[in-house]
Enzyme design. Structure first.
Site, PDB file in Angstrom:
ATOM      1  N   GLU A  72       3.645   3.977   9.963  1.00  0.00           N
ATOM      2  CA  GLU A  72       3.282   3.611  11.207  1.00  0.00           C
ATOM      3  C   GLU A  72       2.539   5.120  12.002  1.00  0.00           C
ATOM      4  O   GLU A  72       1.630   5.073  12.640  1.00  0.00           O
ATOM      5  CB  GLU A  72       4.120   2.803  12.288  1.00  0.00           C
ATOM      6  CG  GLU A  72       4.816   1.582  11.577  1.00  0.00           C
ATOM      7  CD  GLU A  72       3.814   0.611  11.246  1.00  0.00           C
ATOM      8  OE1 GLU A  72       2.819   0.506  11.745  1.00  0.00           O
ATOM      9  OE2 GLU A  72       4.359  -0.255  10.435  1.00  0.00           O
TER      10      GLU A  72
ATOM     11  N   GLY B 178       0.556  -1.374  -0.030  1.00  0.00           N
ATOM     12  CA  GLY B 178      -0.087  -0.069   0.127  1.00  0.00           C
ATOM     13  C   GLY B 178       0.907   1.181  -0.218  1.00  0.00           C
ATOM     14  O   GLY B 178       0.461   2.322  -0.447  1.00  0.00           O
TER      15      GLY B 178
END
Length: 731
Positions: free
Chosen positions: A698, A461
């Protein structure tokens, strides 16, 4: 050597593989056209704990097209060697499919039906009858004993709390979250003699290769894993799950290639999740807002057969300059499947609690929430005394406050309305470690002036195809359209898993090294070639731009890669390179974010709507701004889900997940998503890695949920410490 012109890096390019995806030409795990493939459907346990006492597969085997039903009664014994190349938890023992009669969680694979068509396999799977000796399961985090703790301490937190001018005590509960990527997990397995080829949805082809080798007792070189496209994963594909083993076993047993795709329901039981948490936090401060003590006590769920840990203590140790810290974390072993890392693992959960507590302290003291955080900014990492490589969190807050219009807010809770809606704004800090791993790459320039670069990494992604192409294009002095980056094959040079935001730093640095070596090789060939216009030129004075080797400052003197190779009768030049972060750095390295949120809460119904969000990031050098925006927006969307929607409901009588579907397990949809904006501080972190990047994938979710929760408090005056925040909690 003269620095290369930077034309591709930093440009807002569209994904190089975008056309393949929107036209359906990109092949995901279940879509590869493998000749002679048959289909497998897993039969799941309907109990959470017990033993299988009987299996009746006669009706299933009588169905047309059914080839075999495999269970622990007829499956061969598998090697299941230890596998050091694995992201499985080190505590306990991984699930061994069809090796005994033990059931350890609801939804555990207990049989597999193989048939010539998917429909036949599905029908036959429904006909397999299994009986159990059922034991009472333990699936409730709040009502089960905890394991031995991990602890951390500095100073004397209890003493400092006792003498603090202000003391707060908070308890939080965070629900289990599931990854729910768009592409379900799937595997195609084919044996050619004693060699195994697997097309798999994974974030680490090297990990799958070694796990299959360990389970089947064959050399890793006999296993090839292919995964060119991954339709989202968020951490769920970081380890090799039992269904991959089942597919390979079934293929060997029936002597045919086997395709196995999990249903959406099965994914709730068998491919990990963010574990549920209970988190108690006590905080002490002086009246000026200097935090003097924090005591963290937390526990989270894990499976009984494996002990899962994640980095949930780090933020409490280094985010703020707190001299006295005590931390204790316990796992609670339950009759559930093993959790796994989910975007922002550990950090997202801890950030919600810590940043909510900081907000409570700000209101208790009457200090602006941003100012409170700035008063507790450390000059060095308080957990180890190391200097920060870069820490520009102050700039993030200043830039974010200006862009968001923070100064316009009325600081008093429940003071701003828009008709029936209560309006609130909130802020929170995000932070994530800079992970780096060893990586290798291969590069080739062909006689036509185009290049191919390879590494066994992934694109789940973030846009790896595009960002690596950009790095290679600039290093080789080529246009992006003349560079092809290949990934997702275990025969390529090894790379770390695509997780922990390490791909750009690790693989990107290996691609940079490899491309630099290839460009240097071409320049050396040219300056030593008497027939070259560059003969005799100092190699350090040569740059490459637009595929043309030329003297810096004298672009008329040079030649193309094609001309150089043609004159030397060469078909190509190749190079191999690598990146190794080496010994532990003397710096403390993290990415940082300032997250801002505005919400509206219906004063009568308690409904929460996020109106706008802003993230400002200290993430080092941004290789691809458009891809970075994609990550940031995705992280905010995931954070909205964590804050307001996502949670698992378990029936503790039998361990069944009641809402194991996308109708009842709510995730954000277009109607839930407001105006989202991301800003990146200009700069780079050369201590982190050779290309100056830091973590981003993240980082962009960490801090989102507490920013929303803090905005809800500002809107309503009611502090909700359980996630997700529901309308019932606000009524």
């Amino acid at each position: 050597m003269s620095p290369q012109p930077q034309a591709a890096v930093g440009a807002p390019l569209s994904r190089v593989e975008g056309r393949l995806k929107v036209t359906g030409q990109a092949k995901y795990a279940a879509e590869h056209d493998i000749g002679g493939v048959v289909h497998a459907v897993v039969v799941d346990s309907s109990v959470a704990r017990g033993r299988i006492t009987g299996i009746d597969a006669r009706a299933a085997l009588a169905q047309p097209g059914v080839l075999k039903v495999i269970t622990h009664l007829n499956a061969p014994r598998l090697a299941y060697r230890d596998n050091p190349v694995s992201l499985a938890p080190r505590g306990g023992r991984r699930l061994r499919v069809f090796q005994d009669d033990r059931v350890q969680f609801f939804g555990q694979p207990v049989a597999v039906v193989v048939a010539t068509t998917l429909e036949a396999a599905q029908h036959a799977a429904d006909l397999v009858e299994i009986t159990y000796d059922v034991e009472k399961p333990s699936t409730d985090l709040t009502d089960s004993p905890a394991d031995e703790p991990q602890t951390y301490a500095r100073g004397n937190a209890e003493q400092a709390l006792g003498s603090a001018g202000v003391r707060l005590e908070m308890s939080y509960r965070l629900s289990r979250n599931h990854h729910n990527p768009m592409e379900p997990h799937a595997t195609i397995a084919r044996w050619d003699g004693d060699r195994l080829r697997v097309w798999d949805k994974t974030q680490w082809v090297i990990g799958v290769q070694h796990e299959l080798a360990a389970v089947f007792g064959i050399p890793a070189e006999s296993v090839r894993v292919i995964s060119p496209f991954v339709g989202g994963a968020f951490g769920s594909a970081l380890r090799t799950w039992p269904h991959v083993i089942v597919a390979a076993l079934a293929a060997r047993e029936v002597g045919r290639p086997v395709k196995l795709a999990l249903t959406r329901r099965q994914m709730y039981f068998s491919v990990g999740y963010r574990p549920a948490y209970e988190y108690k936090l006590r905080l002490g401060s002086d009246r000026r807002g200097r935090v003097t003590a924090m005591v963290h006590e937390l526990k989270h769920e894990t499976s009984r057969y494996e002990r899962f840990w994640e980095a949930n203590l780090v933020l409490g140790q280094m985010l703020y300059a707190v001299p006295n810290v005590s931390q204790l974390v316990r796992t609670v072993s339950l009759d559930v499947s093993t959790p796994l890392w989910m975007r922002g693992p550990g950090y997202s959960s801890a950030a919600f609690c810590i940043e909510s507590a900081m907000d409570d302290l700000a209101y208790e003291l009457g200090i602006d929430p941003i100012e409170l955080r700035l008063r507790n900014e450390p000059d060095e990492d308080p957990s180890n005394g190391r200097p920060f490589s870069t820490r520009r969190l102050r700039e993030c807050f200043r830039e974010g406050a200006r862009e968001f219009g923070w100064h316009r807010r009325n600081p008093k809770p429940r003071s701003t309305r828009d008709g029936d809606w209560l309006i609130g704004t909130g802020v929170a800090t995000g932070c994530y470690d800079v992970w780096r791993g060893q990586a290798q790459a291969y590069a080739r320039i062909d006689a036509d002036g185009t290049a191919v670069v390879e590494s066994a990494t992934h694109d789940a992604g973030p846009g790896t195809y595009t960002s690596m192409t950009q790095v290679a294009a600039d290093a080789l002095g080529l246009e992006v359209r003349h560079v092809e980056f290949r990934l997702g094959d275990s025969t390529m040079p090894p790379a770390p898993p695509q997780g922990a935001s390490q791909t750009m730093a690790s693989v990107g640095s290996a691609v940079q090294d490899t491309s630099d070596k290839l460009r240097t090789q071409a320049i050396k060939l040219a300056v030593e070639d008497e027939g070259s216009p560059l003969h005799g030129v100092n190699a350090d004075d040569v740059v490459v731009s637009g595929g043309r080797l030329q003297v810096k400052g004298d672009p008329a003197r040079g030649e193309t890669y094609q001309q150089l190779l043609a004159r030397n009768n060469g078909t190509h030049l190749i190079a191999r390179g690598s990146y190794n972060p080496g010994a532990e750095s003397r710096f403390s390295m993290y990415g940082y974010a300032a997250m801002f949120a505005e919400v509206a809460v219906d004063a009568r119904l308690g409904l929460v709507r996020v109106r706008r969000m802003l993230g400002v990031y200290d993430a080092g050098r941004i290789i691809s701004p458009k891809l970075a925006d994609s990550q940031a927006i995705g992280g905010m969307v995931g954070g909205i889900g964590m804050a307001l929607l996502e949670h698992t409901v378990t029936d503790h009588r039998d361990g069944r997940i009641v809402n194991a579907n996308l109708a009842d397990y709510l995730v954000p949809v277009n109607a839930d998503i407001p105006d989202l904006k991301a800003i990146y501080l200009d700069g780079r972190d050369d201590e982190a890695d050779p290309i100056g990047v830091k973590s981003l994938g993240e980082l962009v979710q960490i801090g989102v949920a507490p920013a929303i929760a803090n905005a809800v408090f500002h809107a309503t005056g009611r502090r909700v410490r359980d996630l997700p925040i529901t309308a019932e909690a606000l009524l």
